[in-house]
Design a protein around this motif. Structure first.
Motif, short mmCIF file in Angstrom:
data_model
loop_
_atom_site.label_atom_id
_atom_site.label_comp_id
_atom_site.label_asym_id
_atom_site.label_seq_id
_atom_site.Cartn_x
_atom_site.Cartn_y
_atom_site.Cartn_z
N LEU A 13 0.82 -1.22 0.00
CA LEU A 13 0.00 0.00 0.00
C LEU A 13 0.85 1.26 0.00
O LEU A 13 0.48 2.28 -0.58
N TYR A 37 -11.63 -10.75 -12.56
CA TYR A 37 -12.31 -9.47 -12.74
C TYR A 37 -11.85 -8.43 -11.73
O TYR A 37 -12.15 -7.25 -11.89
N HIS A 38 -11.18 -8.87 -10.67
CA HIS A 38 -10.73 -7.93 -9.65
C HIS A 38 -9.38 -8.34 -9.10
O HIS A 38 -9.11 -9.52 -8.92
N GLN A 39 -8.56 -7.34 -8.82
CA GLN A 39 -7.37 -7.52 -8.01
C GLN A 39 -7.44 -6.45 -6.94
O GLN A 39 -7.86 -5.32 -7.22
N ALA A 40 -7.04 -6.78 -5.72
CA ALA A 40 -7.10 -5.78 -4.67
C ALA A 40 -5.92 -5.92 -3.72
O ALA A 40 -5.31 -6.99 -3.63
N VAL A 41 -5.60 -4.82 -3.07
CA VAL A 41 -4.56 -4.82 -2.04
C VAL A 41 -5.13 -4.13 -0.82
O VAL A 41 -5.80 -3.10 -0.93
N HIS B 38 -6.48 1.15 0.35
CA HIS B 38 -6.90 0.20 -0.68
C HIS B 38 -6.25 0.53 -2.01
O HIS B 38 -6.11 1.70 -2.37
N GLN B 39 -5.92 -0.54 -2.71
CA GLN B 39 -5.56 -0.42 -4.13
C GLN B 39 -6.42 -1.45 -4.84
O GLN B 39 -6.61 -2.55 -4.33
N ALA B 40 -6.90 -1.13 -6.02
CA ALA B 40 -7.72 -2.11 -6.73
C ALA B 40 -7.48 -2.02 -8.23
O ALA B 40 -7.03 -1.00 -8.75
N VAL B 41 -7.78 -3.12 -8.89
CA VAL B 41 -7.70 -3.17 -10.35
C VAL B 41 -8.98 -3.78 -10.86
O VAL B 41 -9.48 -4.76 -10.30
N VAL B 42 -9.52 -3.20 -11.90
CA VAL B 42 -10.73 -3.73 -12.50
C VAL B 42 -10.59 -3.64 -14.02
O VAL B 42 -9.78 -2.84 -14.52
#
Lengths: 417, 417
Positions: A13, A37-41, B38-42
């Motif tokens: 982060l 469909y998603h990647q998250a940290v 938060h970090q996210a990828v969509v």
């Protein structure tokens, strides 16, 4: 089946480390035919981890986490997953023995904290960690598969390949096969425009454009029951794309432009030498990326100063005085000069203003001439390239390589007719 | 204030590209004192993008997105943000003109699709893209700041630094100041060991090591009410680190090794020429990274074949026959040869086996000799470098540059005593 990746770690982060695990896991899962469909940290925080975990598991069939399996109090991934499924954490004797042995090997005293790493959600499948202390585990409950992996990439990669891939094999619904077409000499927008109707009606196979490093790639991906069937689906779309983009398509998959150029030169026994001013050795460097180029790449000269252009390449002082170092005339003499002094079939030259300084109204930053001496004739190309010094130079190198490719193909076609 | 990062792009979800934007943005935001949870990828999918965008904006005060500003139909970030705030998309004439100019410069025909890139949510602040076609924008509404950036890191980095950082300055609660010390010639482990006690007791300022491209950097970060106070906190720690690491510290912040070398050469009026075999032009390329190097960099030769070494550099055939191209003797003759034929003070050479093929038991892949001719004497250095072709070559270049730096400083000190 849908898969999601959830990485746990404050260091990600904060940007202290680059999240390479997510790329690795995504690629592997995509290749196995799972949809991502998603990647998250999320950081090492109980509430946020719980929320993110819940979101992921509600959306996906498979959730893979990395991190948070360490020995400290803020390592909470197993605890969070266990709580979600209403499971207790149970001590696993075998895992603890492995952890003790790992520390023994290192000659390091194990800490009491490390005992935490041998507790696992009841009924899970434990994944041995061959490269670190934190074992992973798989919880398979209520039609959800949760795979908890450690954080360090050198532990994640082997654990995934050796233990997770075999586990997931039985859930694979289809084989996914991709083919990447590599395109140069045309922008992404223009290339996409030529393929608009194909892209609009895509289903299986799909086609996705991607622009990178002065090139565009189109990835065609088909899913089928067998690899053969998938390849059969790809074939007609590939043919169509190739017809529309013509010789802008220079290769497939991991083929690099320098590899294509290198092979063309070697096959046709065409020798080459380079004379670089603004690109300062980068063109030679790209050619030398291709092992085996030494058969045909005779010499590279980096002639950044006017003196060097005169002495090494025989550029005429009058030419430099009259037209300047950045001119079509100089580029031509450089290309011819390097070919003749190196006794090669091709001589290629670059001269330009890469910036940030040195630009004038008449000759702005980004003005570059490329010279190409081939079959006893010399041609030049004038370019105006926007961007910073590095971008200008990289683009010039790509354009020069592409020009060599096209001219070599052309002279090859001409001589075989 | 809380910030979140949301990257949009199927190519990231599929693992085709590494998500470096998130790391860059997180680090920058953390340094400015914003909290990132938060970090996210969509992917490029309307519904999922909408959902993820909503989640992010409900949790955070600042949401930064990357990607989805391209010219194609599946580029949807602006549309999604506009819809969330109930804004129309308005055509911006100035932006369109810039895009047209960008294409004109490239000599590429603009496609009708690109017009889409000039539409923005009503009332937003447009961020100029100096390195690509997609401008970004900032929507500041209902106490939320949404910053839409393009996808390619080359465009994201300058846009963020030049336009977003100044915009966000007024929202910073504390001033965070960082100073990066750049270190070469010592491994990360060894460097960290020398600084262990400083790292153990760090509070404000903090110190973080980072290894990249054969260098190590230590980032010292202090937070305070004013920049001056923060700098005062950094100073004693910087002094201590410099004392312990000595002349391994070659520069600070964005200073590159080639810049330090270039300046040293120019200040001392020392001319240089390069003769490269295994590095194939990359050393010259690194030198030419530094604008202004032309004052002292006279010539670079890429002599990949034995013939070229003999003809261009005057390496003796007997030397090549007896010791081989990859030998201390050849490296020495190459360095001396390039200096004498280019009439320079320094000649530097590289010759080695970069792989993947070409290694033998006696001369394995990774064996490289660097030659340095300076003050009428020639020295060589034998290296054994693990890693792939690209890694070996980059490392050789860094070692050669560092060697030039140290020798130039030494001869400079000696002559001034």
């Amino acid at each position: 089946m849908k898969a999601e990746i959830l990485c746990v770690g404050t260091e990600i982060l904060l940007g202290d480390i680059l999240n390479t695990n997510t790329q690795f896991l995504s690629k592997e899962l995509a290749n196995m035919g799972f949809s991502i469909y998603h990647q998250a940290v999320v950081g090492d925080n109980v509430e946020r981890l719980k929320n993110e975990f819940k979101l992921a598991i509600e959306r996906a069939d498979i959730v893979i986490t990395t991190g948070g399996l360490g020995p400290t109090k803020d390592d909470l991934t197993k605890e969070t997953a266990a709580e979600y499924f209403g499971k207790k954490l149970i001590f696993d004797e075998d895992s603890y023995t492995s952890i003790v042995e790992y520390f023994d090997k290192l000659g390091v005293k194990i800490s009491e904290n490390n005992k935490k790493q041998a507790y696992f959600p009841e009924g899970c499948t434990i994944l041995k960690n061959d490269y670190g202390t934190a074992p992973g585990c798989i919880i398979n409950e209520d039609n959800k598969i949760v795979i908890l992996l450690p954080g360090p990439p050198r532990e994640v990669l082997p654990m995934f390949k050796n233990y997770v891939v075999p586990y997931l094999k039985k859930y694979q619904e289809a084989v996914f096969v991709s083919k990447v077409l590599r395109v140069v000499g045309i922008g992404e927008g223009n290339a996409a425009e030529k393929l608009q109707d194909i892209m609009d009606r895509q289903t299986n196979p799909t086609i996705a454009p991607y622009a990178k490093d002065n090139e565009v790639t189109f990835r065609i991906t088909a899913s089928a029951k067998t690899e053969k069937e998938a390849l059969d689906l790809i074939e007609p779309m590939e043919k169509e794309v190739r017809e529309r983009l013509g010789d802008n398509v220079y290769g497939t998959d991991d083929t690099s432009l320098e590899e294509v150029v290198g092979k063309l030169l070697i096959e046709n026994n065409i020798t080459i030498a380079t004379a670089e001013s603004c690109t300062g050795g980068l063109l030679a460097g790209r050619l030398v990326n291709y092992p085996g180029i030494s058969e045909v790449f005779m010499q590279g000269a980096v002639t950044y100063s006017n003196d060097a252009k005169i002495e090494r390449l025989g550029v005429k002082k009058e030419t430099l005085d009259k037209f300047g170092a950045v001119s079509s005339e100089t580029a031509a003499e450089m290309a011819e000069g390097i070919a003749k002094t190196s006794n090669t079939n091709i001589g290629v030259s670059t001269t330009g203003i890469a910036g940030p300084g040195g630009g004038t109204e008449e000759k702005p930053v980004g003005l570059v001439y490329v010279g190409l001496y081939i079959n006893g004739k010399v041609k030049t190309k004038k370019l105006n390239i926007p961007g910073d010094r590095q971008k200008v130079r990289n683009r010039v190198v790509t354009i020069a390589l592409d020009w060599i490719r096209r001219e070599t193909m052309r002279s090859n076609n001409a001589s075989s007719h």
